[in-house]
Design an enzyme around this catalytic site. Structure first.
Site, mmCIF file in Angstrom:
data_model
loop_
_atom_site.group_PDB
_atom_site.id
_atom_site.type_symbol
_atom_site.label_atom_id
_atom_site.label_comp_id
_atom_site.label_asym_id
_atom_site.label_seq_id
_atom_site.Cartn_x
_atom_site.Cartn_y
_atom_site.Cartn_z
ATOM 1 N N GLU A 255 4.652 3.806 -2.428
ATOM 2 C CA GLU A 255 4.210 3.103 -1.215
ATOM 3 C C GLU A 255 4.541 1.632 -1.438
ATOM 4 O O GLU A 255 3.941 0.991 -2.301
ATOM 5 C CB GLU A 255 2.696 3.267 -1.019
ATOM 6 C CG GLU A 255 2.222 4.695 -0.878
ATOM 7 C CD GLU A 255 2.586 5.311 0.445
ATOM 8 O OE1 GLU A 255 2.915 4.569 1.379
ATOM 9 O OE2 GLU A 255 2.578 6.546 0.521
ATOM 10 N N CYS A 294 -0.678 -3.628 3.531
ATOM 11 C CA CYS A 294 0.700 -3.147 3.631
ATOM 12 C C CYS A 294 1.018 -2.676 5.039
ATOM 13 O O CYS A 294 2.166 -2.637 5.443
ATOM 14 C CB CYS A 294 0.902 -2.013 2.646
ATOM 15 S SG CYS A 294 -0.368 -0.747 2.834
#
Ligand code: NAP
Length: 525
Positions: A255, A294
């Site tokens: 990720e 994020c």
């Protein structure tokens, strides 16, 4: 305070002075992390043998009960966690809640979802199908828990949720967790693990934690392990290409960074509901956790005719944001996690300023509540405007990990699609429109490059869960520069922690392996 490491079932302090963890408001040291001298190879071996064996002896339902017990134990210590989050991450209460309560919610969700798997210990796919004319010889696919350790290397922005959103499916699958939180904010994850060990919630070896540098950790991963990484694209590349990872074909989930877009429909003029909902969401995404998410909105794609109005409306809202010491009740936005991140954010803003103008966020006039800009890691919410986005490059590629977003005008639906795709793969996009024709064109045209798409139309209105909010039942992850990974998505997440085997044999052999198996189709439920 020295953060001890839990390796091979023992708490140990690493050698040397360690790395200081600081309060981002004052710069004062709050804890120290050190991994030097920790026997990471021995710790991984212990996790595999002691922790893994104990977990795999349990059924899914029993492991679901463990997740419930973890959630209950964490809930008892919530106040201490909020205090750590404020002191080490500079988080106001609402921001800390996303990390802490988000962890508890995710664990509880997995405990609930896993009930469907019952007393099984493995998963079977479909029914056996014959490979011989008389049907004696048959084939069926099974998913078995991997026999190694689940190694997590996590980012600094979600020290709690980043651990538990991965640990919930891993433990449920029967894999012991070996976590290395990011050093700057390792305190919260370490304290949570300590509370669980003190409460004797998990079998010995089911969880290990090393605070401080990863050192030789990846040298010791083997073919039974998995690695799940969250962080920057640069470190992700190093993890993915690490010799032991490559040599042993260790599954890696990544990720990484993402330049996520929010898109306003071509029809949405100032005064429309979609216009207001987009403005509210952009402001929330810029200021929540000071933009250190994020999934935060970085690019705001709006029809050219509405672009100035959108920018003005966002700037007006940002002017109301109260920045400063999260201990002060009026403060709604705290600092970045440390001065190094502040430097990185200003470098990112400077890079974007080559292609953009500043609409809001003057760092020379930063009014702080109960905090000193000379020592704190504060960055004002900064809104930029990119007049010529088709010719621009950085605005589509540079992720400023802070309270920064850019308004980007588009000329047509095709232009909006082309600009959104220039993120080269993102965790999430949101589309605010009630024009079915616009949605029918845009959503499928960008879906392949996004892990999640939030569509806010008149039917959904304000009842959505948020652009940046990751729901445990929805997949989190994105293609391309976002890392190509997948996490969560309900029981789908279990697939990463299992290995598929095609068993070819007699009906009796299928009966033997399938005896303790739940239907793998439940993962998609
Ligand atoms: P980072 O610098 O890449 O660090 C991430 C983790 O990797 C930390 O635990 C770090 O440890 C570790 N690490 C660094 N070098 C390593 C090495 N050689 N071997 C093994 N591990 C190593 O990222 P960050 O600054 O913590 O996080 C910010 C970035 O993460 C942003 O770009 C953000 O977009 C991304 N992020 C993505 C997601 C997502 O779900 N996609 C979520 C959150 C954040 P140390 O701290 O000890 O250096």
């Amino acid at each position: 305070m020295k953060l001890e490491n839990l390796i091979a079932g023992r708490w140990e302090w690493g050698r040397g002075d360690g790395t200081p963890l600081v309060d981002p408001v004052t710069g004062a040291e709050v804890a120290t992390a050190a991994s030097d001298g920790a026997d990471l190879a021995g710790g991984l071996a212990y996790a595999r043998t002691t922790g893994g064996a104990a977990l795999r002896a349990l059924t899914y339902a029993q492991r679901a009960n463990l997740l419930g017990a973890i959630a209950d134990t964490l809930a008892k210590h919530r106040d201490a966690y909020f205090d750590i989050s404020r002191r080490n991450s500079g988080s106001p209460k609402a921001d800390a809640a996303i990390d802490i309560d988000g962890s508890i919610y995710t664990l509880k969700t997995y405990a609930r979802l896993a009930k469907a798997l019952g007393e099984a210990r493995r998963l079977a796919e479909g029914t056996p199908h014959p490979l011989s004319k008389d049907g004696v010889f048959q084939a069926r696919h099974y998913l078995l828990p991997r026999a190694g350790a689940a190694v997590f290397i996590n980012a600094f922005n979600f020290p709690a949720w980043g651990l538990w959103e991965k640990a919930a499916p891993a433990l449920l699958a029967g894999m012991p967790v070996f976590v290395k939180p990011a050093t700057p904010t390792a305190w919260l994850a370490q304290r949570m693990v300590r509370d669980l060990v003190d409460a004797e919630v998990l079998p010995d070896g089911a969880i290990s934690i090393v605070c401080g540098g990863a050192r030789d950790l990846l040298d010791h991963v083997n073919e039974t392990d998995v690695v799940s990484f969250t962080g920057s694209a640069q470190t992700a590349h190093m993890v993915r290409t690490h010799p032991a990872v490559v040599r042993n074909s260790v599954p890696v989930n990544i990720e990484a960074d993402s330049v996520n877009a929010a898109i306003l429909g071509l029809e949405a003029a100032p005064g429309t509901r979609e216009f207001t909902l987009l403005v509210n969401e952009v402001v929330r995404e810029m200021t929540q956790k000071a933009g250190q998410k994020c999934t935060a909105i970085r690019r705001v794609l709006v029809p050219a005719a509405a672009a100035k109005s959108v920018a003005d409306a966002i700037a007006a809202e940002l002017a109301q944001v109260k920045i400063g010491n999260p201990a002060h009740p009026d403060v709604t936005m705290g600092p970045l996690v440390n001065r190094a991140q502040r430097v990185a954010a200003y470098e990112g803003i400077a890079a974007l300023m080559n292609e953009c103008q500043r609409v809001a966020g003057d760092p020379t006039h930063l009014a702080l509540i109960d905090a000193d800009p000379a020592v704190g890691a504060f960055v004002p919410p900064t809104l930029l405007f990119c007049t010529h986005p088709s010719n621009a490059r950085r605005v589509h590629e540079v992720e400023v990990f802070g309270p920064v977003a850019t308004v980007i005008p588009y000329a047509s639906t095709a232009d909006a699609i082309a600009l959104a795709r220039r993120g080269h793969g993102s965790l999430v996009a949101s589309v605010f429109s009630s024009d079915a024709a616009f949605l029918d064109r845009v959503v499928p045209a960008i879906a392949d490059l996004h892990g999640r798409i939030l569509i806010v139309d008149s039917a959904v209105d304000g009842k959505h869960t948020g652009h940046g909010n990751v729901m445990p039942t929805c997949t989190h992850g994105g293609p391309g520069r976002a890392g190509g990974g997948e996490e969560l998505g309900g029981l789908r997440a279990l697939a990463f922690y299992h290995r598929r085997v095609a068993l070819q044999g007699s009906a009796a052999r299928h009966e033997a392996l399938g005896r303790d198996a739940a239907d793998a189709a439940l993962l998609l439920g």
